[in-house]
Design an enzyme around this catalytic site. Structure first.
Site, PDB file in Angstrom:
ATOM      1  N   GLY A  79       0.820  -1.200   0.000  1.00 19.25           N
ATOM      2  CA  GLY A  79       0.000   0.000   0.000  1.00 19.25           C
ATOM      3  C   GLY A  79       0.855   1.251   0.000  1.00 19.25           C
ATOM      4  N   CYS A  80       0.237   2.371  -0.378  1.00 15.68           N
ATOM      5  CA  CYS A  80       0.978   3.635  -0.493  1.00 15.68           C
ATOM      6  C   CYS A  80       1.462   4.130   0.865  1.00 15.68           C
ATOM      7  CB  CYS A  80       0.109   4.683  -1.171  1.00 15.68           C
ATOM      8  SG  CYS A  80      -1.546   4.884  -0.465  1.00 15.68           S
ATOM      9  N   TYR A  81       0.554   4.232   1.833  1.00 13.23           N
ATOM     10  CA  TYR A  81       0.960   4.636   3.172  1.00 13.23           C
ATOM     11  C   TYR A  81       1.981   3.647   3.743  1.00 13.23           C
ATOM     12  CZ  TYR A  81      -2.780   8.143   4.054  1.00 13.23           C
ATOM     13  OH  TYR A  81      -3.586   9.244   4.055  1.00 13.23           O
TER      14      TYR A  81
END
Length: 387
Positions: free
Chosen positions: A204-206
């Site tokens: 995921g990005c975070y």
């Protein structure tokens, strides 16, 4: 999965001594925080009195000299309507060895794909059975699953039923907790493992930004890091909802999923250490800023920490260590991660690090392309603009 003192031998015995990070002798065995996949730990503290030792990057990038393939690969993209799908099309269009053949989207079926100039591509509606047949007929070398969470499994099951040998990169969270899949974070996961994998779960990005931000000092962490994250509204997806409504976001940021967010579980799972993560969304379009509050088991100075991060990420073309806290406005549209700030409180045992990352680039499409390059035998950074 992350570096350890034991990796020094593998790295040719290279160790870089830095000035003391503690006013007290380091007594007893060091406690190492090890992520669950690489078998590496980071920035191992030595038992030497009044000093520490940092192992240089134990997992350096695989450049073009390591490439084993110069033949174009045929790509199928499932779920191309969203922001990430569009970003992927832009990258694939400029990649010298990626040949996009099939693009699936129910909403856009029958329309021509815009932004792809290598050939005329018409959106299709491909079912799991359709992609299994295309795969069995030898039409595709790599499938990109750019689908919402909970949707990918039927497609993967269909490919498994025909014993597909194609590479599959899933951008959803569906397989990030599945040990049968390789977690595709090249800066922290053994690149050789990704290169040998056929099933890759894109982080995921975070989670990418947070793990890279923690990774430079992983061995010094004691207690629960607290991570404040704020993303542009593209992180809420392309379909209208309360978190990408610009009227709601005007002069405001929206906190959401304040406990047990999927990225909180992802970070904790991959690092094998519990973290607290609090996400927010703001009124800018793309880009994430993360502020990491990290409790430490040894005293440090901000200078020592910065040097430690520089050593850990030496040679990483997509990670930049800077002095001042990086700004999210500077990372938008760029393909890497910036880490900076490195503030230490008066006790010397709590530090704050700031990380910025573009959620559509290194947080999704760029990282997907890194993983594809490795798994398909190309240079890791092939087709990725390095600024």
């Amino acid at each position: 999965m992350l570096s350890s003192a034991s990796v020094a031998a593998r790295a040719g015995g290279r160790r870089i001594a830095r000035r003391c990070v503690s006013t007290l002798p380091a007594v007893g065995p060091s406690r190492c925080l090890t992520s669950r996949l690489t078998g590496f730990t980071v920035a191992s503290v030595s038992r030497q009195q009044r000093g520490y030792v940092v192992t240089a990057n134990p997992n350096p990038p695989l450049g073009k000299k390591n490439a084993t393939n110069d033949t174009p690969s045929r790509i199928g993209l499932i779920g191309a309507r969203g922001f990430t799908g569009q970003a992927l099309v832009e990258l694939l269009n400029k990649h010298p060895f990626m040949d996009l053949r099939h693009v699936s989207s129910r909403e856009l079926a029958g329309k021509e794909l815009e932004g792809y100039t290598k050939g005329k591509i018409i959106y299709e509606t491909l079912s799991p059975e359709d992609i299994a047949q295309l795969d069995q007929d030898g039409k595709v070398d790599c499938w990109i699953m750019a689908l919402p969470n909970g949707v990918c499994k039927p497609y993967v099951d269909a490919l498994d039923q025909v014993n597909s040998k194609s590479v599959v990169v899933d951008l959803s969270a569906d397989f990030r907790f599945d040990d049968n899949w390789t977690y595709g974070l090249p800066e922290l996961v053994k690149r050789s493992k990704i290169a040998q994998s056929k099933r890759i779960s894109n982080p995921g990005c975070y989670a990418t930004g947070a793990q890279i931000g923690l990774g430079g000092a992983l061995d010094l962490i004691e207690g629960m890091p607290v991570i404040f994250g704020c993303s542009g509204y593209s992180g809420a997806g392309s379909k209208p909802n309360s978190r990408n409504n610009l009227e709601v976001l005007k002069n405001a940021i929206i906190p959401y999923s304040l406990v047990s967010h999927v990225h909180e579980r992802e970070i904790s799972h991959q690092l094998n250490h519990e973290v607290a993560f609090v996400p927010h969304v703001a009124g800018w379009y793309r880009g994430i800023t993360l502020t990491l509050n990290i409790p430490l088991r040894k005293e440090v100075t901000s200078r020592d920490v910065r040097l430690m991060y520089q050593d850990r990420y030496a040679g990483e073309k997509l990670i930049k260590v800077v002095g001042e806290p990086p700004l999210v406005s500077s990372i938008s549209g760029r393909h890497g991660v910036e880490i900076g700030g490195f503030a230490v409180d008066s006790s010397g045992k709590r530090m704050v690090v700031v990380v910025t990352i573009d959620n559509l680039a290194k947080g999704a499409s760029t990282q997907c392309l890194q993983n594809m390059n490795l798994a398909l035998g190309y240079g890791e950074y092939e087709g990725i603009p390095i600024v």
